[in-house]
Design an enzyme around this catalytic site. Structure first.
Site, PDB file in Angstrom:
ATOM      1  N   GLU A  46       0.972  -1.266   0.118  1.00  0.00           N
ATOM      2  CA  GLU A  46      -0.176   0.153   0.161  1.00  0.00           C
ATOM      3  C   GLU A  46       1.103   1.317  -0.241  1.00  0.00           C
ATOM      4  O   GLU A  46       1.863   1.391   0.715  1.00  0.00           O
ATOM      5  CB  GLU A  46      -0.918  -0.034   1.088  1.00  0.00           C
ATOM      6  CG  GLU A  46      -1.971  -1.108   1.102  1.00  0.00           C
ATOM      7  CD  GLU A  46      -3.044  -1.132   2.188  1.00  0.00           C
ATOM      8  OE1 GLU A  46      -4.080  -1.382   1.775  1.00  0.00           O
ATOM      9  OE2 GLU A  46      -2.650  -0.595   3.349  1.00  0.00           O
ATOM     10  N   CYS A  52       3.392   8.499   1.193  1.00  0.00           N
ATOM     11  CA  CYS A  52       3.820   7.454   2.255  1.00  0.00           C
ATOM     12  C   CYS A  52       3.941   6.200   1.388  1.00  0.00           C
ATOM     13  O   CYS A  52       2.925   5.597   0.897  1.00  0.00           O
ATOM     14  CB  CYS A  52       2.868   7.321   3.247  1.00  0.00           C
ATOM     15  SG  CYS A  52       3.326   6.195   4.401  1.00  0.00           S
ATOM     16  N   CYS A  92       5.871  -7.151   7.539  1.00  0.00           N
ATOM     17  CA  CYS A  92       6.747  -6.679   8.625  1.00  0.00           C
ATOM     18  C   CYS A  92       7.310  -7.794   9.401  1.00  0.00           C
ATOM     19  O   CYS A  92       6.291  -8.427  10.015  1.00  0.00           O
ATOM     20  CB  CYS A  92       6.284  -5.438   9.117  1.00  0.00           C
ATOM     21  SG  CYS A  92       7.580  -4.464   9.918  1.00  0.00           S
ATOM     22  N   CYS A  95       4.907  -4.543  15.962  1.00  0.00           N
ATOM     23  CA  CYS A  95       4.497  -3.622  16.929  1.00  0.00           C
ATOM     24  C   CYS A  95       3.087  -3.671  17.163  1.00  0.00           C
ATOM     25  O   CYS A  95       2.186  -3.849  16.299  1.00  0.00           O
ATOM     26  CB  CYS A  95       4.720  -2.020  16.207  1.00  0.00           C
ATOM     27  SG  CYS A  95       6.493  -2.012  15.835  1.00  0.00           S
ATOM     28  N   CYS A 137       0.196  -1.857  15.801  1.00  0.00           N
ATOM     29  CA  CYS A 137       0.344  -1.648  14.231  1.00  0.00           C
ATOM     30  C   CYS A 137      -0.264  -2.776  13.632  1.00  0.00           C
ATOM     31  O   CYS A 137      -0.199  -4.127  13.624  1.00  0.00           O
ATOM     32  CB  CYS A 137       1.698  -1.449  13.950  1.00  0.00           C
ATOM     33  SG  CYS A 137       2.084  -1.301  12.180  1.00  0.00           S
ATOM     34  N   GLY A 184       6.381  -2.003   6.582  1.00  0.00           N
ATOM     35  CA  GLY A 184       7.883  -2.370   6.589  1.00  0.00           C
ATOM     36  C   GLY A 184       8.476  -1.493   7.451  1.00  0.00           C
ATOM     37  O   GLY A 184       8.543  -0.425   7.590  1.00  0.00           O
ATOM     38  N   GLU A 185      10.001  -2.076   7.585  1.00  0.00           N
ATOM     39  CA  GLU A 185      10.906  -1.565   8.317  1.00  0.00           C
ATOM     40  C   GLU A 185      11.953  -1.112   7.058  1.00  0.00           C
ATOM     41  O   GLU A 185      12.932  -1.991   6.857  1.00  0.00           O
ATOM     42  CB  GLU A 185      11.631  -2.187   9.572  1.00  0.00           C
ATOM     43  CG  GLU A 185      12.774  -1.893   9.884  1.00  0.00           C
ATOM     44  CD  GLU A 185      12.942  -0.305  10.394  1.00  0.00           C
ATOM     45  OE1 GLU A 185      12.333  -0.044  11.566  1.00  0.00           O
ATOM     46  OE2 GLU A 185      13.685   0.336   9.648  1.00  0.00           O
ATOM     47  N   SER A 210      11.440   6.510   8.363  1.00  0.00           N
ATOM     48  CA  SER A 210      11.184   6.238   9.416  1.00  0.00           C
ATOM     49  C   SER A 210      11.449   4.709  10.013  1.00  0.00           C
ATOM     50  O   SER A 210      11.347   3.866   9.033  1.00  0.00           O
ATOM     51  CB  SER A 210       9.664   6.218   9.757  1.00  0.00           C
ATOM     52  OG  SER A 210       9.018   5.872  10.892  1.00  0.00           O
ATOM     53  N   SER A 221      10.144   5.770  15.354  1.00  0.00           N
ATOM     54  CA  SER A 221       8.748   5.177  15.937  1.00  0.00           C
ATOM     55  C   SER A 221       9.213   4.906  17.422  1.00  0.00           C
ATOM     56  O   SER A 221       9.671   3.721  17.719  1.00  0.00           O
ATOM     57  CB  SER A 221       8.291   3.835  15.222  1.00  0.00           C
ATOM     58  OG  SER A 221       7.985   4.240  14.022  1.00  0.00           O
ATOM     59  N   ASN A 227      -4.994   5.153  15.731  1.00  0.00           N
ATOM     60  CA  ASN A 227      -6.216   4.757  14.612  1.00  0.00           C
ATOM     61  C   ASN A 227      -6.638   3.152  14.961  1.00  0.00           C
ATOM     62  O   ASN A 227      -5.819   2.328  14.625  1.00  0.00           O
ATOM     63  CB  ASN A 227      -5.558   4.886  13.225  1.00  0.00           C
ATOM     64  CG  ASN A 227      -5.127   6.314  12.952  1.00  0.00           C
ATOM     65  OD1 ASN A 227      -6.234   6.953  13.311  1.00  0.00           O
ATOM     66  ND2 ASN A 227      -3.924   6.640  12.717  1.00  0.00           N
ATOM     67  N   CYS A 284      -1.982   6.360   9.951  1.00  0.00           N
ATOM     68  CA  CYS A 284      -0.690   5.607  10.380  1.00  0.00           C
ATOM     69  C   CYS A 284      -1.164   4.224  11.120  1.00  0.00           C
ATOM     70  O   CYS A 284      -2.246   4.500  11.978  1.00  0.00           O
ATOM     71  CB  CYS A 284      -0.013   6.395  11.373  1.00  0.00           C
ATOM     72  SG  CYS A 284       0.743   7.977  10.639  1.00  0.00           S
TER      73      CYS A 284
HETATM   74  S1  SF4 Z   1       4.990   0.227  13.169  1.00  0.00           S
HETATM   75 FE1  SF4 Z   1       6.318  -0.220  11.313  1.00  0.00          FE
HETATM   76  S2  SF4 Z   1       7.974  -1.506  11.898  1.00  0.00           S
HETATM   77 FE2  SF4 Z   1       6.285  -1.787  13.517  1.00  0.00          FE
HETATM   78  S3  SF4 Z   1       5.160  -3.367  12.819  1.00  0.00           S
HETATM   79 FE3  SF4 Z   1       4.225  -1.360  11.855  1.00  0.00          FE
HETATM   80  S4  SF4 Z   1       5.103  -1.420   9.911  1.00  0.00           S
HETATM   81 FE4  SF4 Z   1       6.341  -2.817  11.301  1.00  0.00          FE
END
Ligand code: SF4
Length: 405
Positions: free
Chosen positions: A125, A140, A147, A151, A154, A204-205, A236, A258, A335, A378
């Site tokens: 996305e 974005c 990922c 987190c 998330c 993703g990271e 980020s 983050s 969110n 987010c």
């Molecule tokens: S905040 Fe970023 S690093 Fe953490 S799980 Fe979500 S996408 Fe992955």
């Protein structure tokens, strides 16, 4: 600041380990099923090498670069400064690729979310967030499908890592978003850009896919193509400390962290990567980050979770953490997404928190949720892509946050 003399060596070892692991989740080959190759995502040197295979001089690569990245053209036929015979040769061996658009949704606040499908069927996305007051906005971009980091607040983190995105797929998210707004050729000089900044904050990271992300950033910032300034790109990270040094010295983009918690015991839960790189190490890496100066502050992202991390004591501890660095704090009301356990902080708690940060001299904008009804805000991004189990690699155990890439 961490002064350990052994840090550089340890960091180099860690960087090598992270990159070796990234290689286990490679993007697909740039060669299509019909044998043609995608030119998007090749570096200038690689493009020169491709043209040499056709017996063409390096200046042809400069022409092609202009057509692909400045004009945004996808058909060789339209490249009028290139001779017809060469255009035909190019069309038989190459393509200028774009991902397919699976869905495109525009929210009431004009936030637009794209679900892009890549050649192997995997999806990621991308979100365009227009600035409310001006003709500009942020794109974005995703760096991985899924990922590893889990987190807990998330939505993307509930989707296992499927694979890394290639440089072509990262660059072409931006190009396809621009196609959708007709923003070609690339605006130059003082001409306003609708798609004016990039935030690598999608799925993703990015620092776990460093090589492809770096290649994509170098293409996007090339002055003869898209020509977006490095100052307009923000990467980020959840805090992949060993790669932050490299990102700072090689890419020179803005950094966002983050953060989301100011105590290790809580951050271990919210951002499990913290168990590997705790807050003190993360802050030391921020202080070392070379692009940080008064005009280029490090952004700390802080999702506001009711009763979890939104107390006055948390705000004061946050001020203590960042007090000696150029920084700003983005406060993000949580969110909600289907199945999440957290609740959004009250308006009063968010405002009190923001006031403490502001009184300490730091900007602390409260990020109003954008595109919430299309799950574009987010922490809400997620696709249905699943990892295909490969015979040569058993991924079991590789998604634990402690062992993440
Ligand atoms: S905040 Fe970023 S690093 Fe953490 S799980 Fe979500 S996408 Fe992955």
């Amino acid at each position: 600041m961490t002064d350990s003399v052994s840090l550089p060596d340890l960091t180099a070892d860690e960087q090598a380990r992270i990159q070796a692991k990234a290689a286990l989740f490679p993007p697909p080959s740039p060669v299509l099923a019909d044998g043609r190759k995608d030119l998007v995502g090749l570096s200038r040197e690689e493009l020169i090498a491709e043209l040499a295979l056709l017996g063409e001089k390096p200046f042809r690569a400069k022409q092609l670069w202009h057509w692909i990245y400045h004009q945004g053209v996808t058909q060789f036929d339209e490249m009028s400064s290139i001779s017809r015979p060469l255009r035909e040769k190019l069309a038989s061996s190459y393509v200028v690729g774009r991902p397919d658009i699976t869905t495109q949704q525009t929210a009431r606040d004009d936030t637009r979310k794209f679900l892009f499908r890549f050649r192997d069927g995997q999806e990621a996305e991308t979100v365009y967030i227009p600035d409310r007051r001006k003709d500009r906005g942020a794109v974005c971009i995703s760096s991985q499908v899924g990922c590893t980091l889990s987190c807990s607040f998330c939505h993307t983190g509930t989707q296992k890592l499927v694979r890394n995105l290639g440089a072509a797929e990262i660059v072409s998210q931006f190009m396809a978003a621009r196609d959708s707004y007709g923003e070609w050729p690339s605006p130059t000089g003082d001409t306003p850009r609708l798609l004016s900044t990039i935030v690598m904050m999608g799925m993703g990271e990015p620092l776990y896919n460093y090589d492809e992300v770096a290649k994509a950033i170098n293409i996007i910032t090339d002055g003869e193509g898209i020509a977006l300034s490095r100052r307009r790109i923000t990467l980020s990270t959840s805090g992949v400390v060993p790669m932050m040094d490299r990102c700072g010295s090689e890419l020179g983009v803005n950094l966002a962290i983050s953060l989301h918690a100011v105590r290790d015991d809580l951050r271990d839960i919210l951002v499990p990567l913290n168990r590997k790189y705790p807050i003190a190490e993360l802050m030391a890496a921020c202080r070392r980050y070379p692009a940080a100066s008064n005009s280029r502050r490090i952004t700390f992202e802080y999702v506001m979770l009711r009763g979890v991390n939104d107390s006055v004591a948390d705000a004061r501890a946050l001020v203590r953490l960042i007090r000696d660095m150029p920084a700003k704090v983005n406060l993000i009301p949580f969110n909600p997404w289907p199945g999440s356990d957290y609740q959004t902080s009250t308006r009063e708690a968010v405002e009190k928190f923001a006031a403490i940060i502001m009184d300490a001299g730091f900007a602390s904008p409260i990020r109003m949720p954008r595109g919430r009804e299309i799950l574009a805000a987010c922490g809400q991004l997620k696709t249905e892509s699943q990892r295909v189990r490969r015979a040569s690699f058993d991924p079991a155990g590789d998604d634990s946050p402690q062992d993440a890439v």
